[in-house]
Design a protein around this motif. Structure first.
Motif, PDB file in Angstrom:
ATOM      1  N   TYR A 201       6.062  11.820  60.522  1.00 22.00           N
ATOM      2  CA  TYR A 201       5.929  11.301  59.158  1.00 22.00           C
ATOM      3  C   TYR A 201       6.777  10.029  59.017  1.00 22.00           C
ATOM      4  CZ  TYR A 201       4.998  16.320  58.838  1.00 22.00           C
ATOM      5  OH  TYR A 201       4.548  17.588  59.073  1.00 22.00           O
ATOM      6  N   ARG A 202       6.132   8.913  58.792  1.00 23.25           N
ATOM      7  CA  ARG A 202       6.880   7.679  58.559  1.00 23.25           C
ATOM      8  C   ARG A 202       7.741   7.829  57.309  1.00 23.25           C
ATOM      9  NH1 ARG A 202       1.791   5.721  60.199  1.00 23.25           N
ATOM     10  NH2 ARG A 202       1.862   4.490  62.119  1.00 23.25           N
ATOM     11  N   ILE A 203       8.908   7.238  57.330  1.00 20.75           N
ATOM     12  CA  ILE A 203       9.839   7.404  56.210  1.00 20.75           C
ATOM     13  C   ILE A 203       9.247   6.839  54.919  1.00 20.75           C
ATOM     14  CG2 ILE A 203      11.100   5.249  56.610  1.00 20.75           C
ATOM     15  CD1 ILE A 203      12.571   8.709  55.578  1.00 20.75           C
ATOM     16  N   ALA A 204       8.426   5.795  55.019  1.00 21.05           N
ATOM     17  CA  ALA A 204       7.779   5.256  53.812  1.00 21.05           C
ATOM     18  C   ALA A 204       6.823   6.272  53.209  1.00 21.05           C
ATOM     19  CB  ALA A 204       7.048   3.957  54.143  1.00 21.05           C
ATOM     20  N   HIS A 205       6.131   7.013  54.070  1.00 22.09           N
ATOM     21  CA  HIS A 205       5.235   8.070  53.594  1.00 22.09           C
ATOM     22  C   HIS A 205       6.046   9.161  52.897  1.00 22.09           C
ATOM     23  CE1 HIS A 205       1.991  11.037  53.584  1.00 22.09           C
ATOM     24  NE2 HIS A 205       2.797  11.883  54.193  1.00 22.09           N
ATOM     25  N   CYS A 206       7.175   9.537  53.485  1.00 20.33           N
ATOM     26  CA  CYS A 206       8.026  10.588  52.906  1.00 20.33           C
ATOM     27  C   CYS A 206       8.568  10.164  51.549  1.00 20.33           C
ATOM     28  CB  CYS A 206       9.167  10.922  53.859  1.00 20.33           C
ATOM     29  SG  CYS A 206       8.620  11.554  55.461  1.00 20.33           S
ATOM     30  N   ARG A 207       9.003   8.920  51.451  1.00 23.36           N
ATOM     31  CA  ARG A 207       9.486   8.427  50.150  1.00 23.36           C
ATOM     32  C   ARG A 207       8.352   8.399  49.134  1.00 23.36           C
ATOM     33  NH1 ARG A 207      14.552   6.364  50.065  1.00 23.36           N
ATOM     34  NH2 ARG A 207      15.533   5.769  52.052  1.00 23.36           N
ATOM     35  N   GLY A 208       7.159   8.068  49.598  1.00 25.47           N
ATOM     36  CA  GLY A 208       6.015   8.078  48.702  1.00 25.47           C
ATOM     37  C   GLY A 208       5.712   9.472  48.185  1.00 25.47           C
ATOM     38  N   ASN A 209       5.844  10.473  49.062  1.00 27.44           N
ATOM     39  CA  ASN A 209       5.662  11.859  48.625  1.00 27.44           C
ATOM     40  C   ASN A 209       6.683  12.235  47.559  1.00 27.44           C
ATOM     41  OD1 ASN A 209       3.576  12.305  50.498  1.00 27.44           O
ATOM     42  ND2 ASN A 209       4.999  12.979  52.087  1.00 27.44           N
ATOM     43  N   PHE A 210       7.919  11.809  47.782  1.00 31.06           N
ATOM     44  CA  PHE A 210       8.985  12.110  46.831  1.00 31.06           C
ATOM     45  C   PHE A 210       8.732  11.426  45.488  1.00 31.06           C
ATOM     46  CE2 PHE A 210      13.378  11.291  45.191  1.00 31.06           C
ATOM     47  CZ  PHE A 210      13.737  12.619  44.968  1.00 31.06           C
ATOM     48  N   ASP A 211       8.286  10.177  45.538  1.00 33.84           N
ATOM     49  CA  ASP A 211       7.972   9.454  44.299  1.00 33.84           C
ATOM     50  C   ASP A 211       6.835  10.135  43.545  1.00 33.84           C
ATOM     51  OD1 ASP A 211       9.934   7.623  44.850  1.00 33.84           O
ATOM     52  OD2 ASP A 211       8.569   6.116  45.692  1.00 33.84           O
ATOM     53  N   ARG A 212       5.851  10.607  44.261  1.00 32.54           N
ATOM     54  CA  ARG A 212       4.730  11.329  43.644  1.00 32.54           C
ATOM     55  C   ARG A 212       5.239  12.609  42.974  1.00 32.54           C
ATOM     56  NH1 ARG A 212      -0.818  11.707  45.487  1.00 32.54           N
ATOM     57  NH2 ARG A 212      -1.877  13.310  44.245  1.00 32.54           N
ATOM     58  N   PHE A 213       6.131  13.302  43.656  1.00 33.04           N
ATOM     59  CA  PHE A 213       6.754  14.513  43.129  1.00 33.04           C
ATOM     60  C   PHE A 213       7.525  14.212  41.845  1.00 33.04           C
ATOM     61  CE2 PHE A 213      10.760  17.026  43.239  1.00 33.04           C
ATOM     62  CZ  PHE A 213      10.249  18.315  43.106  1.00 33.04           C
ATOM     63  N   LEU A 214       8.318  13.143  41.854  1.00 36.14           N
ATOM     64  CA  LEU A 214       9.085  12.770  40.659  1.00 36.14           C
ATOM     65  C   LEU A 214       8.160  12.363  39.510  1.00 36.14           C
ATOM     66  CD1 LEU A 214      12.034  10.646  42.134  1.00 36.14           C
ATOM     67  CD2 LEU A 214      12.056  13.065  41.490  1.00 36.14           C
ATOM     68  N   SER A 215       7.129  11.617  39.836  1.00 35.59           N
ATOM     69  CA  SER A 215       6.199  11.158  38.797  1.00 35.59           C
ATOM     70  C   SER A 215       5.491  12.316  38.117  1.00 35.59           C
ATOM     71  CB  SER A 215       5.153  10.208  39.405  1.00 35.59           C
ATOM     72  OG  SER A 215       5.757   9.038  39.893  1.00 35.59           O
ATOM     73  N   ALA A 216       5.335  13.426  38.851  1.00 32.82           N
ATOM     74  CA  ALA A 216       4.687  14.611  38.293  1.00 32.82           C
ATOM     75  C   ALA A 216       5.661  15.489  37.511  1.00 32.82           C
ATOM     76  CB  ALA A 216       4.040  15.424  39.408  1.00 32.82           C
ATOM     77  N   GLY A 217       6.933  15.067  37.470  1.00 31.17           N
ATOM     78  CA  GLY A 217       7.927  15.819  36.703  1.00 31.17           C
ATOM     79  C   GLY A 217       8.935  16.576  37.533  1.00 31.17           C
ATOM     80  N   GLY A 218       8.896  16.411  38.873  1.00 29.40           N
ATOM     81  CA  GLY A 218       9.846  17.104  39.730  1.00 29.40           C
ATOM     82  C   GLY A 218      11.233  16.488  39.658  1.00 29.40           C
ATOM     83  N   GLN A 219      12.209  17.248  40.126  1.00 29.10           N
ATOM     84  CA  GLN A 219      13.597  16.799  40.129  1.00 29.10           C
ATOM     85  C   GLN A 219      14.155  16.930  41.544  1.00 29.10           C
ATOM     86  OE1 GLN A 219      15.909  18.919  37.072  1.00 29.10           O
ATOM     87  NE2 GLN A 219      13.957  19.628  36.236  1.00 29.10           N
ATOM     88  N   GLY A 220      14.963  15.975  41.962  1.00 24.64           N
ATOM     89  CA  GLY A 220      15.531  16.111  43.290  1.00 24.64           C
ATOM     90  C   GLY A 220      16.246  14.872  43.776  1.00 24.64           C
ATOM     91  N   LYS A 221      16.792  15.009  44.992  1.00 25.89           N
ATOM     92  CA  LYS A 221      17.479  13.916  45.672  1.00 25.89           C
ATOM     93  C   LYS A 221      16.849  13.733  47.039  1.00 25.89           C
ATOM     94  CE  LYS A 221      21.966  12.402  47.466  1.00 25.89           C
ATOM     95  NZ  LYS A 221      23.396  12.749  47.639  1.00 25.89           N
TER      96      LYS A 221
END
Length: 250
Positions: A201-221
């Motif tokens: 998993y490219r790190i840009a893809h992983c950050r994109g997954n995290f951004d998608r998670f946050l945009s949907a209302g998720g919380q995290g670091k």
């Protein structure tokens, strides 16, 4: 530290799941982590299916902090019964890139985690108010998604290098963010630990997954560490982050 192995019923009639447990000294109840294993690489080596996954590095970390660690083996993995059916292609070539097949395999994994949670609810040595879920690779994305699909079950979630399909499948750009987004309704803080040089998993893809998670209302670091897919085996790169995370959980 000693590992205890036992079996629990799965949702599939007559099929049992293997669980490996590492317990601190004493009677508990203990704060408890359920740690989910990943895939078998490309899914082509059937000899890997029967290998029980209970990483000592994770068990050692949690035992040292007074936590009990449970390592469930999903159907067809380790010594668990049933067929291994988490998105394998019918022609035996390994994991399928077909999104529908991949997602069906994910749902099968969710059923197995449901069985583990039922087992946890019946244990007197588990602190029912301090349970977290975590995992590596497929186990990482499974844990994030499961926490959102079953809100109120866990108070925390730790994801090591999570993803369901690797970058060898073009459909990973569809499947992975879709599944991570399912974790958003959990209402809990999550910790994402990713290797900057992960070969799957490219790190840009992983950050994109995290951004998608946050945009949907998720919380995290999100933490990017100078490591590849084997980040879990380098606690020097993550233990301080996990220490702070567990402290914040209370």
């Amino acid at each position: 530290m000693k590992f205890e192995k036992f079996f629990i019923p799965s949702d599939e009639l007559g099929v049992r799941l293997e669980i490996v447990a590492a317990r601190p000294e004493g009677d508990g109840p203990f704060p408890t982590v359920v740690f989910n294993h990943g895939s078998t690489g490309r899914g082509q080596n059937r000899a890997l299916y029967s290998r029980t996954m209970a990483p000592a590095v994770i068990a050692d970390y949690f035992i040292a902090r007074g936590w009990m660690a449970l390592f469930p083996q999903r159907r067809g993995r380790g010594k668990s019964g049933g067929a291994y059916g988490e998105g394998l292609a019918q022609d035996g070539s390994g994991y399928s890139c077909d999104a529908e097949i991949a997602l069906a395999g994910f749902e099968r994994a969710v059923d197995d985690v449901d069985a583990v949670v039922r087992h946890l609810r019946g244990r007197s040595d588990v602190n029912q108010n301090r349970m977290i879920i975590g995992g590596v690779s497929r186990g990482g994305i499974l844990s994030i998604a499961y926490a959102g699909m079953r809100p109120g079950m866990f108070c925390g979630c730790i994801n090591f290098n999570g993803g369901w399909l690797g970058r060898g499948c073009l459909s990973h750009e569809l499947v992975n963010p879709l599944l991570f987004e399912r974790g958003a309704p959990s209402g809990i803080s999550t910790l994402w630990l990713h290797g900057s040089y992960d070969q799957y998993y490219r790190i840009a893809h992983c950050r994109g997954n995290f951004d998608r998670f946050l945009s949907a209302g998720g919380q995290g670091k999100f933490v990017a560490a100078p490591m590849g897919h084997a980040l879990m085996f380098k606690p020097a790169l993550w233990k301080e982050h996990v220490d702070r995370y567990l402290l914040a959980l209370g």
